[in-house]
Design an enzyme around this catalytic site. Sequence first.
Site, PDB file in Angstrom:
ATOM      1  N   CYS A 160       0.838  -1.205   0.000  1.00  0.00           N
ATOM      2  CA  CYS A 160       0.000   0.000   0.000  1.00  0.00           C
ATOM      3  C   CYS A 160       0.877   1.261   0.000  1.00  0.00           C
ATOM      4  O   CYS A 160       1.565   1.539  -0.966  1.00  0.00           O
ATOM      5  CB  CYS A 160      -0.979  -0.041   1.171  1.00  0.00           C
ATOM      6  SG  CYS A 160      -2.316   1.157   0.984  1.00  0.00           S
ATOM      7  N   SER A 165      -2.058 -11.337  37.787  1.00  0.00           N
ATOM      8  CA  SER A 165      -3.483 -11.027  37.886  1.00  0.00           C
ATOM      9  C   SER A 165      -4.300 -12.301  38.017  1.00  0.00           C
ATOM     10  O   SER A 165      -5.489 -12.259  38.279  1.00  0.00           O
ATOM     11  CB  SER A 165      -3.919 -10.292  36.625  1.00  0.00           C
ATOM     12  OG  SER A 165      -3.828 -11.182  35.527  1.00  0.00           O
ATOM     13  N   GLY A 166      -3.661 -13.430  37.784  1.00  0.00           N
ATOM     14  CA  GLY A 166      -4.416 -14.674  37.724  1.00  0.00           C
ATOM     15  C   GLY A 166      -4.686 -15.054  36.284  1.00  0.00           C
ATOM     16  O   GLY A 166      -5.083 -16.178  35.993  1.00  0.00           O
ATOM     17  N   GLY A 167      -4.453 -14.122  35.368  1.00  0.00           N
ATOM     18  CA  GLY A 167      -4.705 -14.386  33.955  1.00  0.00           C
ATOM     19  C   GLY A 167      -3.497 -14.982  33.254  1.00  0.00           C
ATOM     20  O   GLY A 167      -2.413 -15.107  33.827  1.00  0.00           O
ATOM     21  N   VAL A 168      -3.715 -15.333  31.992  1.00  0.00           N
ATOM     22  CA  VAL A 168      -2.678 -15.994  31.207  1.00  0.00           C
ATOM     23  C   VAL A 168      -1.494 -15.058  30.925  1.00  0.00           C
ATOM     24  O   VAL A 168      -0.334 -15.462  31.016  1.00  0.00           O
ATOM     25  CB  VAL A 168      -3.268 -16.430  29.835  1.00  0.00           C
ATOM     26  CG1 VAL A 168      -2.218 -17.132  29.001  1.00  0.00           C
ATOM     27  CG2 VAL A 168      -4.462 -17.307  30.041  1.00  0.00           C
ATOM     28  N   ASP A 169      -1.791 -13.814  30.592  1.00  0.00           N
ATOM     29  CA  ASP A 169      -0.731 -12.932  30.090  1.00  0.00           C
ATOM     30  C   ASP A 169       0.343 -12.668  31.135  1.00  0.00           C
ATOM     31  O   ASP A 169       1.538 -12.814  30.866  1.00  0.00           O
ATOM     32  CB  ASP A 169      -1.319 -11.596  29.620  1.00  0.00           C
ATOM     33  CG  ASP A 169      -2.481 -11.797  28.669  1.00  0.00           C
ATOM     34  OD1 ASP A 169      -2.596 -12.907  28.137  1.00  0.00           O
ATOM     35  OD2 ASP A 169      -3.267 -10.861  28.477  1.00  0.00           O
ATOM     36  N   SER A 170      -0.084 -12.281  32.343  1.00  0.00           N
ATOM     37  CA  SER A 170       0.928 -11.977  33.354  1.00  0.00           C
ATOM     38  C   SER A 170       1.652 -13.251  33.773  1.00  0.00           C
ATOM     39  O   SER A 170       2.850 -13.217  34.077  1.00  0.00           O
ATOM     40  CB  SER A 170       0.305 -11.264  34.561  1.00  0.00           C
ATOM     41  OG  SER A 170      -0.711 -12.032  35.128  1.00  0.00           O
ATOM     42  N   GLU A 209      -1.868  -8.653   4.462  1.00  0.00           N
ATOM     43  CA  GLU A 209      -1.786  -9.086   5.864  1.00  0.00           C
ATOM     44  C   GLU A 209      -3.153  -9.280   6.515  1.00  0.00           C
ATOM     45  O   GLU A 209      -3.259  -9.906   7.559  1.00  0.00           O
ATOM     46  CB  GLU A 209      -0.945  -8.083   6.684  1.00  0.00           C
ATOM     47  CG  GLU A 209      -1.534  -6.684   6.875  1.00  0.00           C
ATOM     48  CD  GLU A 209      -1.256  -5.716   5.726  1.00  0.00           C
ATOM     49  OE1 GLU A 209      -1.186  -6.188   4.571  1.00  0.00           O
ATOM     50  OE2 GLU A 209      -1.144  -4.505   5.969  1.00  0.00           O
ATOM     51  N   HIS A 260      -3.700  -4.957   0.752  1.00  0.00           N
ATOM     52  CA  HIS A 260      -3.141  -5.411   2.031  1.00  0.00           C
ATOM     53  C   HIS A 260      -3.167  -6.938   2.126  1.00  0.00           C
ATOM     54  O   HIS A 260      -4.214  -7.516   2.394  1.00  0.00           O
ATOM     55  CB  HIS A 260      -3.953  -4.826   3.200  1.00  0.00           C
ATOM     56  CG  HIS A 260      -3.703  -3.364   3.401  1.00  0.00           C
ATOM     57  ND1 HIS A 260      -2.688  -2.893   4.205  1.00  0.00           N
ATOM     58  CD2 HIS A 260      -4.309  -2.272   2.879  1.00  0.00           C
ATOM     59  CE1 HIS A 260      -2.679  -1.575   4.177  1.00  0.00           C
ATOM     60  NE2 HIS A 260      -3.655  -1.169   3.376  1.00  0.00           N
TER      61      HIS A 260
END
Length: 524
Positions: free
Chosen positions: A86, A234-239, A182, A180
């Site tokens: 583009c 946090s208890g979540g996956v990311d942290s 992508e 695009h």
Amino acid sequence: MDAELLPDSILIVDFGSQVTQLIARRVREAGVYSEIAPFSLAEEAFHRLKPKGIILSGSPASVPEEGSPRAPELLFEAGIPILGICYGQQVMSKQLGGEVRPGHEVGDGGEFGRAYLTVTKNCALFDGLWHPGESHQVWMSHGDKVTRLAPGFRPVAASPGAPYAVIADDERRIYAMQFHPEVVHTPDGARLLANFVRHVCGLAGDWTMAEFRKTKIEEIRAQVGDGKVICGLSGGVDSAVAAVLIHEAIGDQLTCVFVDHGLMRLGEAEQVVSLFKGHYNIPLVHVDAETLFMNGLAGVSDPEAKRKFIGKTFIDVFEDEAKKIGGADFLAQGTLYPDVIESVSFTGGPSVTIKSHHNVGGLPERMNMQLVEPLRELFKDEVRELGRELGLPDIFVGRHPFPGPGLAIRIPGEVTKERCDILRKADAVYLDEIRNAGLYDAIWQAFAVLLPVRTVGVMGDGRTYDCVCALRAVTSTDGMTADIYPFDAAFLSRVATRIVNEVQGINRVVYDFTSKPPGTIEWE
Ligand code: XMP
């Protein structure tokens, strides 16, 4: 990081397109390591990375406009393959001696959305994929267009609005496309990009998440040195994934702090503690702050007031604990790409804004800490893949996203421990049924909401006057938009029966049929 440690790579030069990260993602999917650099820092990144190929991104800017960004000239002189997308096509054409004009000057308003192009010639990008005479769907978004090719280029595909929809200079191995590749609306886009990195750049395509892990570990070591890092779980996956990765890099220089606000799902807090202490032996400070949070939430029913109180109290507790362990030089966060709104300023480097709910707002400045964010360029499913690579249990890695303020924003009205306990039980029954039906992984997020409404019911021979519970389940790719999950009636009826029978305090169950937009996923 030392160049010898870097894998063969592609340098993606970012001109500020909203979807530049998707280019990086597609390149990773093709098994090749890539890094994104804003155009203003591209020269430096080029020397550091010594890439085997370059991709120039799209942009909201306009090439004919004065002051619009340009690619560093040295990229065109490096003798390595280049792909322009583009704006990338237009800027490259302009810099190499072609012409770009605004659509309105050449009698059209550009192309936006789905378009069909016709392949006119073979070229390396099309290997095994597209052939002359065929028509293919692509996604366009351009007002300006290339109106005269730079010397050495030939057109290989055309669309009604872009006679030079794809162009090639085979000798210099420079290719460009107006559309695009992508985005998913260009169905063959990922394969076109794979052809570029494999056939044109000659890369093997054997880079994996295991390599990502190695590269990130080196980066973390280089950034942190012998400094101390603190990470809020946090208890979540990311942290959790960020913490495990950082621990692998720097061992006991990392301390995790888990502030248990009493607003987690059933069993979640215990799971986090046993995973970190038992399984990984990662230093973990577990703060039981339920009473503090519940006391502060008493009498608060405005959603924003709840969020603000929880955010602020979280930071206070976190800061106290950080001080107790003697402070830290770095704060680690599991920020993902969709949490990062990255834009490129056309005069300087990148400017970055993070959704306020995703960072431990204000803490880094207050405590004079720098951020370590090893997952910044990843999407949720890639983080899950990395989590599996790091040996996190599937049950943990595959878990649905959970908001920082926890159950407080799933209890409209006042939040009390009693209401949290009721909601926890209903939520657990709902998720149990979803798992039993084999639907858990097909759903982005499913949860129960406890309404501040009581209705009349009859159980056995008695009248009941209890709360209503709403069930929500959505499909989504990034949480930005969502569709409701279309459970069948028998499933919903089974869940409703179980909740009313098993959870004291709830006598009615309803299902939320609202997509996002106009609704949000959470109720508050
Ligand atoms: P909404 O409700 O805005 O949610 O449609 C989109 C996604 O973001 C999550 N969410 C949060 N996550 N802190 C978080 O870490 C928050 O304050 C927060 N609020 C919403 C929500 O669960 C969904 O996945």
